[in-house]
Design an enzyme around this catalytic site. Structure first.
Site, PDB file in Angstrom:
ATOM      1  N   CYS A   2       0.880  -1.180   0.000  1.00 21.92           N
ATOM      2  CA  CYS A   2       0.000   0.000   0.000  1.00 21.92           C
ATOM      3  C   CYS A   2       0.915   1.226   0.000  1.00 21.92           C
ATOM      4  O   CYS A   2       2.126   1.117   0.064  1.00 21.92           O
ATOM      5  CB  CYS A   2      -0.860   0.013   1.249  1.00 21.92           C
ATOM      6  N   ARG A  29       1.159   1.855  -6.030  1.00 20.82           N
ATOM      7  CA  ARG A  29       1.412   0.872  -4.952  1.00 20.82           C
ATOM      8  C   ARG A  29       0.133   0.207  -4.487  1.00 20.82           C
ATOM      9  O   ARG A  29       0.149  -0.753  -3.713  1.00 20.82           O
ATOM     10  CB  ARG A  29       2.082   1.558  -3.768  1.00 20.82           C
ATOM     11  N   TRP A  76      -3.804  -1.652  -1.194  1.00 17.16           N
ATOM     12  CA  TRP A  76      -3.820  -2.871  -2.001  1.00 17.16           C
ATOM     13  C   TRP A  76      -4.184  -3.963  -1.005  1.00 17.16           C
ATOM     14  O   TRP A  76      -3.345  -4.412  -0.220  1.00 17.16           O
ATOM     15  CB  TRP A  76      -2.460  -3.142  -2.648  1.00 17.16           C
ATOM     16  N   ASN A 102       1.234   0.082   6.117  1.00 17.90           N
ATOM     17  CA  ASN A 102       1.562  -0.738   4.950  1.00 17.90           C
ATOM     18  C   ASN A 102       2.358  -1.941   5.453  1.00 17.90           C
ATOM     19  O   ASN A 102       3.358  -1.780   6.141  1.00 17.90           O
ATOM     20  CB  ASN A 102       2.403   0.060   3.937  1.00 17.90           C
ATOM     21  N   GLY A 103       1.895  -3.138   5.123  1.00 13.57           N
ATOM     22  CA  GLY A 103       2.611  -4.349   5.536  1.00 13.57           C
ATOM     23  C   GLY A 103       1.611  -5.406   5.982  1.00 13.57           C
ATOM     24  O   GLY A 103       0.423  -5.320   5.696  1.00 13.57           O
ATOM     25  N   GLU A 479       7.987 -21.289 -18.092  1.00 10.07           N
ATOM     26  CA  GLU A 479       7.833 -19.876 -17.679  1.00 10.07           C
ATOM     27  C   GLU A 479       8.964 -19.028 -18.252  1.00 10.07           C
ATOM     28  O   GLU A 479       8.745 -17.915 -18.727  1.00 10.07           O
ATOM     29  CB  GLU A 479       7.785 -19.791 -16.155  1.00 10.07           C
ATOM     30  N   LYS A 483       8.412 -15.775 -20.703  1.00 10.78           N
ATOM     31  CA  LYS A 483       9.017 -14.461 -20.436  1.00 10.78           C
ATOM     32  C   LYS A 483       9.786 -13.978 -21.660  1.00 10.78           C
ATOM     33  O   LYS A 483       9.639 -12.843 -22.118  1.00 10.78           O
ATOM     34  CB  LYS A 483       9.952 -14.542 -19.225  1.00 10.78           C
ATOM     35  N   GLU A 486       7.422 -13.272 -24.730  1.00  7.97           N
ATOM     36  CA  GLU A 486       6.509 -12.114 -24.662  1.00  7.97           C
ATOM     37  C   GLU A 486       7.278 -10.793 -24.562  1.00  7.97           C
ATOM     38  O   GLU A 486       6.717  -9.739 -24.825  1.00  7.97           O
ATOM     39  CB  GLU A 486       5.522 -12.256 -23.509  1.00  7.97           C
ATOM     40  N   HIS A 502      12.055 -36.442 -29.299  1.00  8.52           N
ATOM     41  CA  HIS A 502      10.819 -36.800 -30.029  1.00  8.52           C
ATOM     42  C   HIS A 502      10.399 -35.677 -30.964  1.00  8.52           C
ATOM     43  O   HIS A 502       9.231 -35.586 -31.345  1.00  8.52           O
ATOM     44  CB  HIS A 502       9.707 -37.119 -29.025  1.00  8.52           C
ATOM     45  N   LYS A 602      -2.107  -6.485 -19.281  1.00 14.74           N
ATOM     46  CA  LYS A 602      -1.793  -7.048 -17.960  1.00 14.74           C
ATOM     47  C   LYS A 602      -2.875  -8.037 -17.533  1.00 14.74           C
ATOM     48  O   LYS A 602      -2.606  -9.033 -16.906  1.00 14.74           O
ATOM     49  CB  LYS A 602      -1.668  -5.940 -16.915  1.00 14.74           C
TER      50      LYS A 602
HETATM   51  C1  AGP Z   1       2.509 -13.554 -18.066  1.00 11.67           C
HETATM   52  O1  AGP Z   1       3.733 -12.815 -18.057  1.00 11.67           O
HETATM   53  C2  AGP Z   1       1.443 -12.813 -18.847  1.00 11.67           C
HETATM   54  N1  AGP Z   1       1.269 -11.496 -18.330  1.00 11.67           N
HETATM   55  C3  AGP Z   1       0.145 -13.627 -18.962  1.00 11.67           C
HETATM   56  O2  AGP Z   1       0.448 -14.911 -19.456  1.00 11.67           O
HETATM   57  C4  AGP Z   1      -0.636 -13.823 -17.635  1.00 11.67           C
HETATM   58  O3  AGP Z   1       0.078 -14.679 -16.785  1.00 11.67           O
HETATM   59  C5  AGP Z   1      -1.999 -14.448 -17.965  1.00 11.67           C
HETATM   60  O4  AGP Z   1      -2.714 -13.547 -18.795  1.00 11.67           O
HETATM   61  C6  AGP Z   1      -2.820 -14.774 -16.707  1.00 11.67           C
HETATM   62  O5  AGP Z   1      -3.077 -13.602 -15.999  1.00 11.67           O
HETATM   63  P1  AGP Z   1      -3.767 -13.744 -14.539  1.00 11.67           P
HETATM   64  O6  AGP Z   1      -2.793 -14.445 -13.648  1.00 11.67           O
HETATM   65  O7  AGP Z   1      -4.040 -12.329 -14.115  1.00 11.67           O
HETATM   66  O8  AGP Z   1      -5.022 -14.548 -14.709  1.00 11.67           O
END
Ligand code: AGP
Length: 607
Positions: A2, A29, A76, A102-103, A479, A483, A486, A502, A602
């Site tokens: 927060c 924040r 938050w 905050n915490g 993962e 990263k 994307e 395979h 996001k």
């Molecule tokens: C991951 O870096 C991406 N931003 C994307 O794959 C994300 O993880 C996915 O859209 C799921 O989002 P969420 O966890 O908010 O559901």
């Protein structure tokens, strides 16, 4: 995470406006609710509400509040959904003390119960509200305001940056700091306290970052800093900040993503402080289920893959990971009233995940949510939910929210194992090792960042990469691929290493970069074999290896040494860090903006 702010003005009495403008600069924040308290003409004036700061200002008139002294908060939520009652500032019973925090207060339930037994009446469901009542309790026993805050601090466990004001001593703000950041600002129009530097910059560039155990008394003419454990006066250096507000919001990092990679140890400390009751509730639901599905998208789906592995290996439970957009097609005939669906979503608003949850609910399934966003749709659809407590993640690419999800799922698997009476010795030693995870992550960031940056520079012109791993490290490899893909827009690949013969191995040619995750766990020797297969075909071997693994050092073209773990379930939260850094530096080397990669949002709220 927060944002808190406090001001003690020398001449003006426009503290409401100063607080409002400052909270706006702290909005990144946290922004699900906000509020302010000022002391005006001997009265405590409090205004707070749900929504972003501008919305609360429109409804509550934050910027019009008068008074020379005041505190403000933008939230938050971690404990208690966003609501007016749960918004800060929180008051004591008498309304003479106001506090922002905050915490996470770990021992808030025991403090709350003890205070209620002494007649205190609570209005919210937050952990923070114990602070004003604690201060009031000590003042009822004859202590002065500052001494009461000091004694309250001694009774708190967890992380806290807190600022308090009181009608009994209306000219001062008393602040305490443990783990959560709190910085003082020394200005010409007055003095200030803030969660972060950006909010101070319009008033001063002279700042004093408080340290753990500091208690600060801030008034319009000066500040005094004490050690709250001994009461002795402390001297703290005044720093002059040259950052622009934009750079300051990233705490000096070039991008939010890099800041959030570095925030992971703190985020995991907050995950480890999560209330056990929620894990017990979730575990009891999962234990009763005849079928368990883990459902999510993107990075959160990779956390599901880890969760499935952890539940199988620790608790002997079968949990099927399913990509949310495929859930109905794959599982609709399997769902009934004895099914549990564990849905993971950082935003809590991903349409595919919510649709899967609604489809499962319609067929009688029980829903457990894991999310970073209190009050999100997922929390409202869940029978029980667990907060990740990772704080807002501004970068589009998930980083700290992934490691937070992994640790939440690990804690849940441990709870399941305990409830089954399984392997308690192993679970206890894992719990012990888990408590040291944040420090280990800090060491990995410190030790690997420059080396990873160099590897990114060496390979940034490559047209593709492949990530290979085995066992519990496969979700991490997936993962790392996501990263890189994307953020650098490269067609990166990732497989369980055993799968490479395979198909993938046909891609390998001279200089093709293959990134291996090769801790010294049960998978290492097989990974060694895969490395040799790739090397024989001309691949460039980049390997994350255990410190001192001389054999793999010889084999790899480039390597990053990683700390050992007694339990392999801890590797994902550690090994993903160099992969996050690698993707970040390749992206910046290519001239892209890692905070806002093209075509991505996001939170994907459309199907
Ligand atoms: C991951 O870096 C991406 N931003 C994307 O794959 C994300 O993880 C996915 O859209 C799921 O989002 P969420 O966890 O908010 O559901």
């Amino acid at each position: 995470m927060c944002g808190i702010f406090g001001c003690a003005l020398l001449n003006g009495d426009n503290s409401g406006e100063v607080l409002y403008n400052s909270l706006k600069r702290l909005e990144y924040r946290g922004y699900d609710s906000a509020g302010q308290a000022t002391i005006d003409a001997g009265k405590m004036i409090v205004a707070k509400g749900v929504g972003k700061i501008d919305e609360v200002n429109s409804s509550q008139g934050l910027s019009r509040m008068r008074g020379k002294i005041g505190i403000g908060h933008t939230r938050w939520a971690t404990h208690g959904a966003p609501s007016k009652e749960n918004a800060h500032p929180h008051l004591d019973c008498s309304g003479r003390i106001a506090v922002v925090h905050n915490g996470i207060i770990e021992n808030f339930m025991e403090l709350r119960n003890a205070l209620q037994e002494r007649g205190h009446v609570f209005r919210s469901r937050t952990d923070s509200e114990v602070i004003p009542h604690l201060i009031e309790d000590f003042m009822r026993r004859g202590k002065g305001f500052v001494e009461a805050v000091r004694l309250a601090a001694e009774n708190l466990r967890g992380s806290f940056a807190s600022a308090a004001i009181c009608l009994d001593e209306p000219d001062k703000i008393v602040c305490i700091r443990m783990e959560s950041p709190l910085i003082l600002g020394i200005g010409t129009i007055g003095n200030f306290c803030s969660s972060d530097i950006p909010a101070l910059l319009p008033y001063t560039n002279k700042v004093i970052p408080l340290e753990d155990g500091d208690l600060a008394i801030v008034d319009a003419r000066g500040i005094k800093i004490l050690d709250w454990r001994t009461g002795s006066a402390l001297e703290r250096e005044v720093l002059e900040v040259s950052w622009s507000p934009e750079v300051a919001m990233k705490s000096g990092f070039a991008h939010f993503m890099l800041k959030e990679i570095h925030e992971q140890p703190m985020a995991i400390r907050n995950v480890l402080r999560g209330q056990r009751i929620y894990y017990e509730l979730a575990a009891s639901m999962l234990k009763r289920a005849s079928k368990i599905f883990l459902v999510a998208c993107g990075t959160s789906y990779h956390a599901c893959l880890f969760g499935s592995y952890a539940m199988a290996n620790l608790a002997g439970l079968t949990a099927h990971p399913v990509i949310a957009s495929e859930f109905e097609a794959q599982c609709k005939n399997l769902i009934d009233g004895k099914t549990s669906v564990l849905a993971i979503s950082q935003s809590g608003e991903t349409a595919d995940t919510l649709n899967a949850v609604r489809a499962a609910k319609a067929r009688g399934a029980s829903i457990i949510g894991i999310t970073n966003t209190m009050g999100s749709s997922l929390t409202r659809l869940s029978d029980v939910y667990i907060g990740q407590n990772s704080g807002p993640e501004v970068g589009v690419a998930a980083t700290k929210t992934f490691t937070a999800q992994v640790v939440v799922l690990l804690k849940l698997a441990m709870e399941l194992a305990r409830s089954e009476g399984r392997r308690n010795g192993a679970v206890d030693s894992l719990a012990e090792e888990l408590s040291g995870l944040p420090s280990k992550m800090e060491a990995v960031i410190r030790a690997s960042e420059e080396r990873v940056k160099g590897i990114a520079l060496k390979y940034s012109a490559k047209g593709s990469f492949c990530f290979l791993a085995r066992g519990v490290n496969v979700p991490t490899a997936l993962e790392g691929r996501l990263k890189l893909l994307e953020l650098s827009y490269l067609p990166a690949l990732a497989y369980p290493a055993g799968e490479s013969k395979h198909g993938f191995i046909a891609v390998v040619e001279e200089g093709y970069p293959v990134i291996f995750l090769a801790p010294r766990d049960s998978t290492r020797d097989r990974i060694l074999g895969n490395m040799m297969e790739m090397k024989a075909r001309g691949a460039s071997i980049i390997a994350l290896i255990e410190e001192g693994d001389e054999e793999l050092k010889q084999l790899a073209d480039d390597f990053v040494e990683m700390p050992p773990c007694a339990n392999e379930l801890l590797y994902p939260a550690i090994y993903v860090i160099p992969l996050q850094l690698f993707a970040y530096y390749v992206s910046t080397l290519k001239g892209y903006d890692p905070d806002m990669p093209r075509n991505l949002a996001k939170s994907v709220t459309v199907v």
